[in-house]
Design an enzyme around this catalytic site. Structure first.
Site, PDB file in Angstrom:
ATOM      1  N   SER A 181       0.780  -1.220   0.093  1.00  0.00           N
ATOM      2  CA  SER A 181      -0.249   0.020   0.184  1.00  0.00           C
ATOM      3  C   SER A 181       0.876   1.256   0.025  1.00  0.00           C
ATOM      4  O   SER A 181       2.082   0.891   0.348  1.00  0.00           O
ATOM      5  CB  SER A 181      -0.773   0.106   1.112  1.00  0.00           C
ATOM      6  OG  SER A 181      -1.257   1.328   1.671  1.00  0.00           O
ATOM      7  N   TYR A 216      -2.028  -1.630  10.056  1.00  0.00           N
ATOM      8  CA  TYR A 216      -2.105  -1.968   8.855  1.00  0.00           C
ATOM      9  C   TYR A 216      -0.815  -1.358   7.973  1.00  0.00           C
ATOM     10  O   TYR A 216      -0.377  -2.357   7.094  1.00  0.00           O
ATOM     11  CB  TYR A 216      -3.239  -1.190   8.141  1.00  0.00           C
ATOM     12  CG  TYR A 216      -3.721  -1.163   6.778  1.00  0.00           C
ATOM     13  CD1 TYR A 216      -4.138  -2.429   6.133  1.00  0.00           C
ATOM     14  CD2 TYR A 216      -3.181  -0.312   5.814  1.00  0.00           C
ATOM     15  CE1 TYR A 216      -4.583  -2.391   4.852  1.00  0.00           C
ATOM     16  CE2 TYR A 216      -3.205  -0.584   4.340  1.00  0.00           C
ATOM     17  CZ  TYR A 216      -3.867  -1.519   4.131  1.00  0.00           C
ATOM     18  OH  TYR A 216      -4.201  -1.717   2.551  1.00  0.00           O
TER      19      TYR A 216
END
Ligand code: NAI
Length: 294
Positions: free
Chosen positions: A146, A159
Protein backbone atom coordinates in the site's frame (compact mmCIF):
# COMPACT_ATOMS: atom_id res chain seq x y z
CA UNK A 1 8.17 -11.90 -19.42
CA UNK A 2 6.28 -14.05 -21.87
CA UNK A 3 2.93 -14.35 -20.14
CA UNK A 4 0.53 -16.15 -22.52
CA UNK A 5 -0.01 -19.78 -21.49
CA UNK A 6 1.65 -19.28 -18.09
CA UNK A 7 -0.20 -19.43 -14.78
CA UNK A 8 -0.88 -16.85 -12.05
CA UNK A 9 -2.27 -17.31 -8.55
CA UNK A 10 -3.92 -14.20 -7.10
CA UNK A 11 -4.95 -14.43 -3.44
CA UNK A 12 -7.94 -12.35 -2.47
CA UNK A 13 -8.42 -12.44 -6.22
CA UNK A 14 -12.21 -12.58 -6.18
CA UNK A 15 -12.82 -8.92 -5.31
CA UNK A 16 -11.40 -5.43 -5.63
CA UNK A 17 -7.74 -5.01 -6.47
CA UNK A 18 -7.04 -8.74 -6.72
CA UNK A 19 -9.85 -9.17 -9.21
CA UNK A 20 -8.56 -6.20 -11.19
CA UNK A 21 -5.12 -7.84 -11.33
CA UNK A 22 -6.66 -11.22 -12.25
CA UNK A 23 -8.60 -9.59 -15.10
CA UNK A 24 -5.47 -7.93 -16.47
CA UNK A 25 -3.41 -11.14 -16.29
CA UNK A 26 -6.21 -13.13 -17.93
CA UNK A 27 -6.43 -10.47 -20.62
CA UNK A 28 -2.69 -10.89 -21.17
CA UNK A 29 -3.26 -14.56 -22.02
CA UNK A 30 -2.41 -16.19 -18.71
CA UNK A 31 -4.20 -19.00 -16.89
CA UNK A 32 -5.50 -17.37 -13.72
CA UNK A 33 -6.38 -18.94 -10.39
CA UNK A 34 -8.22 -16.70 -7.96
CA UNK A 35 -8.16 -17.90 -4.36
CA UNK A 36 -10.37 -16.26 -1.78
CA UNK A 37 -12.00 -16.86 1.59
CA UNK A 38 -15.46 -15.59 0.51
CA UNK A 39 -17.74 -17.83 -1.55
CA UNK A 40 -19.89 -14.91 -2.74
CA UNK A 41 -16.79 -13.08 -3.97
CA UNK A 42 -15.58 -16.24 -5.74
CA UNK A 43 -18.90 -16.51 -7.59
CA UNK A 44 -18.94 -12.83 -8.57
CA UNK A 45 -15.23 -12.77 -9.44
CA UNK A 46 -15.52 -15.90 -11.61
CA UNK A 47 -18.39 -14.30 -13.52
CA UNK A 48 -16.37 -11.12 -14.16
CA UNK A 49 -13.38 -13.16 -15.32
CA UNK A 50 -15.58 -15.25 -17.62
CA UNK A 51 -16.72 -11.98 -19.23
CA UNK A 52 -13.09 -10.97 -19.84
CA UNK A 53 -12.44 -14.38 -21.40
CA UNK A 54 -15.52 -14.07 -23.62
CA UNK A 55 -17.15 -17.02 -21.86
CA UNK A 56 -14.15 -19.33 -22.38
CA UNK A 57 -13.54 -20.47 -18.79
CA UNK A 58 -10.80 -23.05 -19.40
CA UNK A 59 -8.09 -20.57 -18.30
CA UNK A 60 -9.90 -19.66 -15.05
CA UNK A 61 -9.85 -21.48 -11.70
CA UNK A 62 -11.64 -20.23 -8.57
CA UNK A 63 -10.62 -21.83 -5.29
CA UNK A 64 -11.59 -21.36 -1.66
CA UNK A 65 -8.56 -20.30 0.37
CA UNK A 66 -7.91 -18.84 3.78
CA UNK A 67 -4.34 -17.57 3.42
CA UNK A 68 -3.74 -18.03 7.15
CA UNK A 69 -4.36 -21.79 6.81
CA UNK A 70 -1.11 -23.41 5.63
CA UNK A 71 -2.58 -26.84 4.84
CA UNK A 72 -5.36 -25.16 2.83
CA UNK A 73 -2.71 -23.12 0.99
CA UNK A 74 -0.70 -26.21 0.01
CA UNK A 75 -3.87 -27.96 -1.20
CA UNK A 76 -4.76 -24.92 -3.32
CA UNK A 77 -1.26 -24.84 -4.86
CA UNK A 78 -1.58 -28.58 -5.61
CA UNK A 79 -4.96 -28.02 -7.25
CA UNK A 80 -3.58 -25.25 -9.48
CA UNK A 81 -0.63 -27.40 -10.53
CA UNK A 82 -2.99 -30.33 -11.21
CA UNK A 83 -5.05 -28.11 -13.49
CA UNK A 84 -2.43 -25.91 -15.20
CA UNK A 85 0.86 -27.74 -14.54
CA UNK A 86 2.91 -24.94 -12.96
CA UNK A 87 2.59 -21.66 -11.13
CA UNK A 88 4.63 -18.76 -12.56
CA UNK A 89 3.19 -15.64 -10.93
CA UNK A 90 2.14 -15.33 -7.29
CA UNK A 91 0.22 -12.22 -6.25
CA UNK A 92 0.03 -12.04 -2.46
CA UNK A 93 -2.95 -9.73 -2.38
CA UNK A 94 -5.48 -10.96 0.20
CA UNK A 95 -5.80 -8.31 2.85
CA UNK A 96 -7.95 -6.83 5.58
CA UNK A 97 -7.85 -3.53 7.44
CA UNK A 98 -8.71 -1.87 10.69
CA UNK A 99 -7.64 1.64 11.55
CA UNK A 100 -7.85 3.68 14.70
CA UNK A 101 -5.82 5.06 17.59
CA UNK A 102 -2.95 2.71 18.42
CA UNK A 103 -3.62 2.85 22.16
CA UNK A 104 -7.09 1.38 21.59
CA UNK A 105 -5.88 -1.60 19.54
CA UNK A 106 -6.34 -5.02 21.14
CA UNK A 107 -4.11 -8.04 20.64
CA UNK A 108 -6.93 -9.41 18.47
CA UNK A 109 -6.82 -6.32 16.22
CA UNK A 110 -3.08 -6.84 15.74
CA UNK A 111 -3.29 -10.61 15.32
CA UNK A 112 -6.10 -10.54 12.79
CA UNK A 113 -4.61 -7.92 10.47
CA UNK A 114 -1.01 -9.15 10.76
CA UNK A 115 -2.18 -12.76 10.44
CA UNK A 116 -3.81 -12.12 7.07
CA UNK A 117 -1.72 -9.31 5.59
CA UNK A 118 1.73 -10.42 6.73
CA UNK A 119 1.18 -14.06 7.77
CA UNK A 120 -0.82 -14.85 4.63
CA UNK A 121 1.97 -13.39 2.50
CA UNK A 122 4.58 -15.43 4.35
CA UNK A 123 2.47 -18.54 3.77
CA UNK A 124 2.33 -17.70 0.06
CA UNK A 125 6.10 -17.31 -0.16
CA UNK A 126 6.88 -20.52 1.74
CA UNK A 127 4.28 -22.54 -0.16
CA UNK A 128 4.74 -21.26 -3.70
CA UNK A 129 8.31 -19.92 -4.10
CA UNK A 130 9.93 -23.41 -4.06
CA UNK A 131 7.40 -24.55 -6.66
CA UNK A 132 8.29 -21.61 -8.93
CA UNK A 133 12.02 -22.22 -8.51
CA UNK A 134 11.71 -25.95 -9.11
CA UNK A 135 10.21 -25.69 -12.61
CA UNK A 136 13.00 -23.37 -13.76
CA UNK A 137 10.83 -21.38 -16.19
CA UNK A 138 11.12 -18.22 -14.11
CA UNK A 139 8.41 -16.28 -12.42
CA UNK A 140 7.26 -13.19 -10.61
CA UNK A 141 6.03 -12.45 -7.10
CA UNK A 142 3.96 -9.35 -6.40
CA UNK A 143 3.10 -8.41 -2.83
CA UNK A 144 0.15 -6.05 -2.64
CA UNK A 145 1.36 -3.55 -0.05
CA UNK A 146 0.00 0.00 0.00
CA UNK A 147 1.07 3.60 -0.34
CA UNK A 148 0.74 3.57 3.45
CA UNK A 149 3.95 1.51 3.51
CA UNK A 150 5.83 4.47 2.03
CA UNK A 151 3.99 7.54 3.30
CA UNK A 152 3.20 7.64 7.02
CA UNK A 153 -0.48 7.98 7.90
CA UNK A 154 -1.67 8.64 11.46
CA UNK A 155 -3.73 5.98 13.23
CA UNK A 156 -3.00 3.25 10.67
CA UNK A 157 -0.21 1.63 12.68
CA UNK A 158 -1.28 -2.01 12.40
CA UNK A 159 -2.19 -1.86 8.74
CA UNK A 160 0.76 0.27 7.63
CA UNK A 161 3.42 -1.63 9.54
CA UNK A 162 2.17 -4.89 8.00
CA UNK A 163 2.30 -3.29 4.55
CA UNK A 164 5.83 -1.98 5.23
CA UNK A 165 6.83 -5.55 6.11
CA UNK A 166 5.55 -7.01 2.83
CA UNK A 167 7.26 -4.18 0.93
CA UNK A 168 10.54 -4.91 2.70
CA UNK A 169 10.07 -8.59 1.88
CA UNK A 170 10.10 -7.77 -1.83
CA UNK A 171 13.05 -5.40 -1.47
CA UNK A 172 15.09 -8.14 0.22
CA UNK A 173 14.00 -10.98 -2.05
CA UNK A 174 14.55 -9.04 -5.27
CA UNK A 175 18.39 -9.10 -5.35
CA UNK A 176 18.39 -12.62 -3.92
CA UNK A 177 16.10 -14.17 -6.52
CA UNK A 178 16.65 -12.11 -9.66
CA UNK A 179 19.56 -14.24 -10.84
CA UNK A 180 17.42 -17.35 -10.31
CA UNK A 181 14.73 -16.05 -12.63
CA UNK A 182 12.18 -14.80 -10.11
CA UNK A 183 11.38 -11.08 -10.09
CA UNK A 184 9.88 -9.50 -6.98
CA UNK A 185 7.66 -6.41 -6.91
CA UNK A 186 5.98 -4.40 -4.18
CA UNK A 187 2.67 -2.97 -5.34
CA UNK A 188 1.88 0.19 -3.36
CA UNK A 189 -1.40 1.73 -4.50
CA UNK A 190 -3.28 4.66 -3.06
CA UNK A 191 -7.00 4.29 -2.53
CA UNK A 192 -8.89 1.95 -4.87
CA UNK A 193 -12.62 1.18 -5.11
CA UNK A 194 -13.12 -2.22 -3.47
CA UNK A 195 -15.01 -4.14 -0.79
CA UNK A 196 -12.36 -3.71 1.91
CA UNK A 197 -14.85 -1.88 4.14
CA UNK A 198 -16.54 -5.30 4.51
CA UNK A 199 -13.34 -6.98 5.70
CA UNK A 200 -14.82 -7.50 9.18
CA UNK A 201 -17.15 -10.15 7.74
CA UNK A 202 -14.22 -12.57 7.49
CA UNK A 203 -12.79 -11.79 10.91
CA UNK A 204 -12.50 -15.03 12.94
CA UNK A 205 -14.66 -15.24 16.08
CA UNK A 206 -11.64 -15.93 18.29
CA UNK A 207 -10.11 -12.60 17.15
CA UNK A 208 -13.35 -10.62 17.37
CA UNK A 209 -12.45 -8.35 20.29
CA UNK A 210 -11.64 -4.94 18.88
CA UNK A 211 -10.66 -1.70 20.55
CA UNK A 212 -11.75 0.22 17.50
CA UNK A 213 -15.55 -0.04 17.43
CA UNK A 214 -16.23 3.58 18.34
CA UNK A 215 -13.21 4.95 16.51
CA UNK A 216 -14.37 3.22 13.34
CA UNK A 217 -17.89 4.67 13.62
CA UNK A 218 -16.35 8.15 13.87
CA UNK A 219 -14.13 7.41 10.87
CA UNK A 220 -17.05 6.19 8.79
CA UNK A 221 -19.07 9.26 9.72
CA UNK A 222 -16.23 11.31 8.22
CA UNK A 223 -17.66 10.65 4.77
CA UNK A 224 -17.39 8.39 1.76
CA UNK A 225 -14.72 9.43 -0.68
CA UNK A 226 -14.78 6.35 -2.91
CA UNK A 227 -15.69 8.41 -6.00
CA UNK A 228 -12.14 9.82 -5.77
CA UNK A 229 -10.51 6.38 -5.81
CA UNK A 230 -8.99 4.56 -8.78
CA UNK A 231 -10.84 1.53 -10.16
CA UNK A 232 -9.73 -2.07 -9.81
CA UNK A 233 -9.31 -2.28 -13.59
CA UNK A 234 -7.00 0.76 -13.63
CA UNK A 235 -4.70 -0.65 -10.98
CA UNK A 236 -4.91 -4.16 -12.42
CA UNK A 237 -3.54 -2.88 -15.73
CA UNK A 238 -0.86 -0.96 -13.81
CA UNK A 239 0.27 -4.17 -12.08
CA UNK A 240 0.43 -5.96 -15.44
CA UNK A 241 2.60 -3.12 -16.77
CA UNK A 242 4.83 -3.35 -13.67
CA UNK A 243 5.25 -7.09 -14.18
CA UNK A 244 6.08 -6.67 -17.86
CA UNK A 245 8.66 -3.98 -16.99
CA UNK A 246 10.18 -5.91 -14.02
CA UNK A 247 9.49 -2.93 -11.71
CA UNK A 248 10.46 -3.29 -8.05
CA UNK A 249 8.04 -0.60 -6.87
CA UNK A 250 4.73 -0.61 -8.71
CA UNK A 251 3.14 2.71 -7.76
CA UNK A 252 -0.09 4.29 -8.89
CA UNK A 253 -1.30 7.62 -7.51
CA UNK A 254 0.82 10.70 -8.35
CA UNK A 255 -0.90 12.58 -5.50
CA UNK A 256 1.57 10.92 -3.11
CA UNK A 257 4.72 12.23 -4.79
CA UNK A 258 5.30 14.85 -2.10
CA UNK A 259 4.91 12.30 0.69
CA UNK A 260 7.26 9.81 -0.96
CA UNK A 261 9.86 12.56 -1.50
CA UNK A 262 9.53 13.86 2.07
CA UNK A 263 10.22 10.42 3.49
CA UNK A 264 13.26 9.94 1.26
CA UNK A 265 14.58 13.38 2.14
CA UNK A 266 13.99 12.87 5.87
CA UNK A 267 15.88 9.56 5.95
CA UNK A 268 18.67 10.99 3.78
CA UNK A 269 19.00 14.01 6.09
CA UNK A 270 19.18 11.73 9.13
CA UNK A 271 22.31 9.95 7.87
CA UNK A 272 25.22 11.03 10.09
CA UNK A 273 27.34 12.49 7.29
CA UNK A 274 29.50 14.47 9.73
CA UNK A 275 30.95 11.19 11.04
CA UNK A 276 33.88 9.72 9.11
CA UNK A 277 33.16 6.61 7.04
CA UNK A 278 35.02 3.42 7.78
CA UNK A 279 35.91 2.14 4.28
CA UNK A 280 36.45 -1.41 5.52
CA UNK A 281 33.02 -1.53 7.14
CA UNK A 282 31.46 -0.02 4.03
CA UNK A 283 33.09 -2.65 1.85
CA UNK A 284 32.12 -5.45 4.24
CA UNK A 285 28.54 -4.23 4.27
CA UNK A 286 28.44 -4.14 0.50
CA UNK A 287 29.92 -7.64 0.28
CA UNK A 288 27.71 -9.26 2.91
CA UNK A 289 24.38 -7.60 2.42
CA UNK A 290 24.19 -6.53 -1.18
CA UNK A 291 25.60 -9.71 -2.66
CA UNK A 292 22.77 -12.00 -3.74
CA UNK A 293 25.11 -14.99 -3.86
CA UNK A 294 25.36 -15.11 -0.07
P1 NAI B 1 -11.42 -6.38 -1.07
O1 NAI B 1 -12.05 -6.68 0.25
O2 NAI B 1 -12.30 -5.90 -2.17
O3 NAI B 1 -10.62 -7.66 -1.57
C1 NAI B 1 -9.86 -8.45 -0.70
C2 NAI B 1 -10.23 -9.90 -0.89
O4 NAI B 1 -9.42 -10.67 0.02
C3 NAI B 1 -11.69 -10.18 -0.55
O5 NAI B 1 -12.33 -10.90 -1.61
C4 NAI B 1 -11.61 -11.03 0.70
O6 NAI B 1 -12.65 -12.01 0.77
C5 NAI B 1 -10.25 -11.67 0.56
N1 NAI B 1 -9.70 -12.13 1.84
C6 NAI B 1 -9.78 -11.53 3.04
N2 NAI B 1 -9.20 -12.30 3.99
C7 NAI B 1 -8.74 -13.41 3.35
C8 NAI B 1 -8.07 -14.58 3.77
N3 NAI B 1 -7.76 -14.78 5.07
N4 NAI B 1 -7.75 -15.51 2.86
C9 NAI B 1 -8.08 -15.33 1.55
N5 NAI B 1 -8.75 -14.27 1.09
C10 NAI B 1 -9.07 -13.31 1.98
O7 NAI B 1 -10.27 -5.31 -0.74
P2 NAI B 1 -9.11 -4.63 -1.64
O8 NAI B 1 -9.14 -3.21 -1.28
O9 NAI B 1 -9.22 -5.03 -3.03
O10 NAI B 1 -7.82 -5.26 -0.96
C11 NAI B 1 -6.86 -6.03 -1.66
C12 NAI B 1 -5.48 -5.68 -1.16
O11 NAI B 1 -5.18 -4.35 -1.52
C13 NAI B 1 -5.34 -5.75 0.35
O12 NAI B 1 -4.08 -6.34 0.65
C14 NAI B 1 -5.38 -4.30 0.76
O13 NAI B 1 -4.72 -4.10 1.98
C15 NAI B 1 -4.68 -3.65 -0.40
N6 NAI B 1 -4.88 -2.22 -0.60
C16 NAI B 1 -6.14 -1.71 -0.78
C17 NAI B 1 -6.31 -0.38 -1.02
C18 NAI B 1 -7.66 0.22 -1.26
O14 NAI B 1 -7.78 1.45 -1.26
N7 NAI B 1 -8.69 -0.57 -1.49
C19 NAI B 1 -5.16 0.55 -1.09
C20 NAI B 1 -3.89 -0.09 -0.87
C21 NAI B 1 -3.77 -1.42 -0.65
Amino acid sequence: QNLPGKTALVTGGASGIGLGIAKALLGAGMNVAIADIRDDHLAQGSAELADVAGGATDRILALKLDVTDRANYAAVADAIEARFGKIHILVNNAGVAVVGPTDLATFADWDWVMGVNLGGTINGIVTVLPRILSHGEGGHIVNTASMSALVPAAATTIYSSGKAAVTSMMECMRPELESRGVICSAFCPGAVQSNIAEAGKTRPAELAETGYAEADKRRQAGGNFSHLYQTKEQVGERVLEGILNDELYILTHSEFLVGVKERGEATTAAVQTHLPENPEYKQTFAMLFRNPAI
